[in-house]
Design a protein around this motif. Structure first.
Motif, PDB file in Angstrom:
ATOM      1  N   THR A   1      13.365   2.349  -1.618  1.00  0.00           N
ATOM      2  CA  THR A   1      13.561   1.059  -2.274  1.00  0.00           C
ATOM      3  C   THR A   1      14.096   1.251  -3.690  1.00  0.00           C
ATOM      4  O   THR A   1      13.863   2.282  -4.321  1.00  0.00           O
ATOM      5  N   PRO A   2      14.823   0.256  -4.204  1.00  0.00           N
ATOM      6  CA  PRO A   2      15.314   0.348  -5.584  1.00  0.00           C
ATOM      7  C   PRO A   2      14.154   0.282  -6.572  1.00  0.00           C
ATOM      8  O   PRO A   2      13.166  -0.411  -6.344  1.00  0.00           O
ATOM      9  N   LYS A   3      14.302   1.028  -7.659  1.00  0.00           N
ATOM     10  CA  LYS A   3      13.228   1.093  -8.656  1.00  0.00           C
ATOM     11  C   LYS A   3      13.697   0.637 -10.038  1.00  0.00           C
ATOM     12  O   LYS A   3      13.064  -0.203 -10.666  1.00  0.00           O
ATOM     13  N   TYR A   4      14.804   1.195 -10.522  1.00  0.00           N
ATOM     14  CA  TYR A   4      15.228   0.910 -11.899  1.00  0.00           C
ATOM     15  C   TYR A   4      16.731   1.148 -12.010  1.00  0.00           C
ATOM     16  O   TYR A   4      17.266   2.063 -11.394  1.00  0.00           O
TER      17      TYR A   4
ATOM     18  N   GLN B   1       0.804  -1.214   0.000  1.00  0.00           N
ATOM     19  CA  GLN B   1       0.000   0.000   0.000  1.00  0.00           C
ATOM     20  C   GLN B   1       0.844   1.274   0.000  1.00  0.00           C
ATOM     21  O   GLN B   1       0.325   2.357   0.139  1.00  0.00           O
ATOM     22  N   ARG B   2       2.141   1.156  -0.135  1.00  0.00           N
ATOM     23  CA  ARG B   2       3.003   2.328  -0.109  1.00  0.00           C
ATOM     24  C   ARG B   2       2.904   3.102  -1.415  1.00  0.00           C
ATOM     25  O   ARG B   2       2.763   2.539  -2.486  1.00  0.00           O
ATOM     26  N   THR B   3       3.022   4.411  -1.281  1.00  0.00           N
ATOM     27  CA  THR B   3       2.937   5.311  -2.415  1.00  0.00           C
ATOM     28  C   THR B   3       4.268   6.021  -2.576  1.00  0.00           C
ATOM     29  O   THR B   3       4.863   6.459  -1.589  1.00  0.00           O
ATOM     30  N   GLU B   4       4.700   6.160  -3.815  1.00  0.00           N
ATOM     31  CA  GLU B   4       5.963   6.856  -4.063  1.00  0.00           C
ATOM     32  C   GLU B   4       5.770   8.351  -3.851  1.00  0.00           C
ATOM     33  O   GLU B   4       4.899   8.971  -4.455  1.00  0.00           O
TER      34      GLU B   4
ATOM     35  N   PHE C   1       8.651  10.540  -3.978  1.00  0.00           N
ATOM     36  CA  PHE C   1       9.570  11.088  -4.971  1.00  0.00           C
ATOM     37  C   PHE C   1      10.583  10.015  -5.331  1.00  0.00           C
ATOM     38  O   PHE C   1      10.686   8.994  -4.668  1.00  0.00           O
ATOM     39  N   GLU C   2      11.301  10.252  -6.415  1.00  0.00           N
ATOM     40  CA  GLU C   2      12.368   9.336  -6.807  1.00  0.00           C
ATOM     41  C   GLU C   2      13.692  10.086  -6.836  1.00  0.00           C
ATOM     42  O   GLU C   2      13.732  11.295  -7.044  1.00  0.00           O
ATOM     43  N   MET C   3      14.748   9.335  -6.580  1.00  0.00           N
ATOM     44  CA  MET C   3      16.098   9.887  -6.600  1.00  0.00           C
ATOM     45  C   MET C   3      16.862   9.190  -7.714  1.00  0.00           C
ATOM     46  O   MET C   3      16.934   7.964  -7.741  1.00  0.00           O
ATOM     47  N   VAL C   4      17.403   9.962  -8.639  1.00  0.00           N
ATOM     48  CA  VAL C   4      18.124   9.419  -9.781  1.00  0.00           C
ATOM     49  C   VAL C   4      19.607   9.703  -9.593  1.00  0.00           C
ATOM     50  O   VAL C   4      19.998  10.839  -9.304  1.00  0.00           O
ATOM     51  N   HIS C   5      20.420   8.669  -9.738  1.00  0.00           N
ATOM     52  CA  HIS C   5      21.867   8.791  -9.554  1.00  0.00           C
ATOM     53  C   HIS C   5      22.586   8.134 -10.721  1.00  0.00           C
ATOM     54  O   HIS C   5      22.044   7.241 -11.374  1.00  0.00           O
ATOM     55  N   ALA C   6      23.825   8.560 -10.955  1.00  0.00           N
ATOM     56  CA  ALA C   6      24.664   7.954 -11.994  1.00  0.00           C
ATOM     57  C   ALA C   6      26.064   7.761 -11.431  1.00  0.00           C
ATOM     58  O   ALA C   6      26.574   8.609 -10.695  1.00  0.00           O
ATOM     59  N   VAL C   7      26.671   6.628 -11.783  1.00  0.00           N
ATOM     60  CA  VAL C   7      28.035   6.305 -11.361  1.00  0.00           C
ATOM     61  C   VAL C   7      28.814   5.915 -12.606  1.00  0.00           C
ATOM     62  O   VAL C   7      28.392   5.035 -13.361  1.00  0.00           O
ATOM     63  N   ASP C   8      29.940   6.567 -12.826  1.00  0.00           N
ATOM     64  CA  ASP C   8      30.828   6.239 -13.944  1.00  0.00           C
ATOM     65  C   ASP C   8      32.054   5.509 -13.414  1.00  0.00           C
ATOM     66  O   ASP C   8      32.575   5.848 -12.352  1.00  0.00           O
TER      67      ASP C   8
ATOM     68  N   SER D   1      13.248   4.868  -5.005  1.00  0.00           N
ATOM     69  CA  SER D   1      11.906   5.384  -4.751  1.00  0.00           C
ATOM     70  C   SER D   1      11.723   5.625  -3.255  1.00  0.00           C
ATOM     71  O   SER D   1      11.874   4.701  -2.450  1.00  0.00           O
ATOM     72  N   ALA D   2      11.395   6.868  -2.867  1.00  0.00           N
ATOM     73  CA  ALA D   2      11.077   7.193  -1.480  1.00  0.00           C
ATOM     74  C   ALA D   2       9.572   7.038  -1.297  1.00  0.00           C
ATOM     75  O   ALA D   2       8.782   7.650  -2.023  1.00  0.00           O
TER      76      ALA D   2
END
Length: 177
Positions: A78-81, A24-27, A29-36, A173-174
């Motif tokens: 939680t992880p999303k993508y 029943q959790r609702t997102e 906001f999402e946090m987008v990160h990149a690692v090179d 995903s928060a």
């Protein structure tokens, strides 16, 4: 006998329908990160090769401030993508056998226990993008800090033919209740 089978059938259906609960959790906001990182030429197939990046700036507090919400509203992160590719997206990654991604707290960098993405084995004919599955870990305690670390583990089917500039992009995903 017929009533017994009917009763068992009705009980089974009722049990399955009431026992399965959706999250029943609702997102919020999402946090987008990149690692090179650089995948070096000539890596062997016997080991898992690790790439650690510390000091990933968390977007947690900035997102909360933008929404005007307190941190106590967030019940999980939680992880999303995720997507692993070469920076220019020009190389087949069929030589990669396994990928996993973990996050860690910078105050205890040797305690890396939160796997957020994985793919084992990487399917053949992947081409130039690998999309690992999100794990089930709740990483709120790590990503709510101002900075955190990321560890990428890669195992190979064959020796790397040359060096590659790689990029891992991932979304967290928060969630609120």
């Amino acid at each position: 006998m017929k009533f017994l089978y009917s009763g068992v059938l009705i009980f089974s259906i009722t049990f399955l329908l009431t026992g399965c609960k959706t999250d029943q959790r609702t997102e919020l906001f999402e946090m987008v990160h990149a690692v090179d990182f650089e995948l070096q030429a000539g890596l062997n197939t016997l080991e898992t090769h690790f790439y650690r990046t510390s000091g990933i700036q968390s977007q947690f507090q900035a997102q909360l401030d933008a929404l005007g919400r307190p941190a106590s509203d967030v019940v999980s992160v939680t992880p999303k993508y995720a997507e692993l590719s070469t920076i220019f997206g020009d190389q087949d990654l069929d030589f990669i056998r396994q990928v996993f991604v973990r996050v860690y707290d910078l105050s205890d960098p040797f305690n890396v226990t939160s796997e957020i993405f994985y793919l084992d084995p990487v399917p053949p004919n992947t081409r130039n993008v690998i999309r690992p599955f999100p794990g089930l870990a709740d990483v709120l305690n790590i990503t709510s800090e101002s900075n955190f670390g990321v560890e990428i583990g890669i195992s190979l089917w064959q020796v790397t033919p040359r060096s590659f500039d790689m990029r891992l992009e991932f979304e967290l995903s928060a969630n609120v209740d």
